[in-house]
Design a protein around this motif. Structure first.
Motif, mmCIF file in Angstrom:
data_model
loop_
_atom_site.group_PDB
_atom_site.id
_atom_site.type_symbol
_atom_site.label_atom_id
_atom_site.label_comp_id
_atom_site.label_asym_id
_atom_site.label_seq_id
_atom_site.Cartn_x
_atom_site.Cartn_y
_atom_site.Cartn_z
ATOM 1 N N LEU A 140 27.707 72.179 30.098
ATOM 2 C CA LEU A 140 28.045 71.133 31.032
ATOM 3 C C LEU A 140 27.196 70.410 32.290
ATOM 4 N N GLN A 141 26.356 71.725 32.577
ATOM 5 C CA GLN A 141 25.295 71.236 33.633
ATOM 6 C C GLN A 141 24.288 70.391 32.847
ATOM 7 N N GLU A 142 23.907 70.630 31.498
ATOM 8 C CA GLU A 142 22.995 69.822 30.721
ATOM 9 C C GLU A 142 23.489 68.360 30.660
ATOM 10 N N GLY A 143 24.893 68.367 30.293
ATOM 11 C CA GLY A 143 25.330 67.009 29.971
ATOM 12 C C GLY A 143 25.420 66.307 31.502
ATOM 13 N N PRO A 196 24.594 79.145 24.380
ATOM 14 C CA PRO A 196 24.793 78.663 25.709
ATOM 15 C C PRO A 196 26.243 78.724 25.718
ATOM 16 N N ASN A 197 26.713 78.912 27.198
ATOM 17 C CA ASN A 197 28.072 78.925 27.403
ATOM 18 C C ASN A 197 28.460 77.305 27.944
ATOM 19 N N VAL A 198 29.630 77.387 28.310
ATOM 20 C CA VAL A 198 30.321 76.053 28.714
ATOM 21 C C VAL A 198 29.554 75.502 29.849
ATOM 22 N N ASP A 199 29.461 76.306 31.044
ATOM 23 C CA ASP A 199 28.803 75.826 32.231
ATOM 24 C C ASP A 199 27.495 75.280 31.948
#
Length: 148
Positions: A10-13, A4-7
């Motif tokens: 973050l979306q999942e968080g 998983p990439n950073v975006d």
């Protein structure tokens, strides 16, 4: 497996983990169609239709769970809760303000069963008057018929 990439992280968080078939989950009170044993609409729940069918399915599927739509009044949900308690079936009330559904109650299991016919059919009472004798047209016809 893709890293998983950073975006995505973050979306999942922010929004939570992604769900499969979100439209289907909104319609079926949070579960998937493939897991559903029996469905009752809000109208059927309010008229206490389908209690016998629900009871039969609860006897066959001891591991089932019952989801009740929280938008339906408590007094209409009560007989279904009592039925679930009689059969030792876990029941949950689902209130989701973000989604609109016409479903009032769902009996489901945690695994796919792919049951073809999940809806309880309601028997419609035959209409006593036909369309011509009701409404404005019927009134005008009877008015002119009686004036002759």
């Amino acid at each position: 497996m893709k890293k998983p990439n950073v975006d995505e992280y973050l979306q999942e968080g922010i929004y939570g983990s992604r769900q499969t078939k979100p439209g289907e989950r909104k319609r079926y009170l949070g579960t998937l169609r493939e897991r559903v044993i029996l469905v009752l609409t809000k109208g059927q729940v309010m008229q206490e239709v389908g209690i016998e069918e629900l009871s039969q399915e609860m006897k066959q599927h001891k591991d089932a769970q019952l989801l009740l739509n929280g938008e339906v009044s408590y007094r209409f949900r009560k007989p279904y809760r009592q039925l679930a308690d009689q059969h030792s079936i876990h029941h949950t009330e689902v209130s989701n303000q973000e989604s609109e559904t016409d479903i009032g109650a769902i009996l489901y299991v945690d695994y796919a069963i792919e049951k073809e016919n999940i809806h309880v059919e309601t028997k419609e009472e035959p209409k006593e008057e036909n369309e011509e004798s009701s409404g404005v047209k019927g009134f005008l016809k009877s008015l002119f018929k009686n004036s002759n």
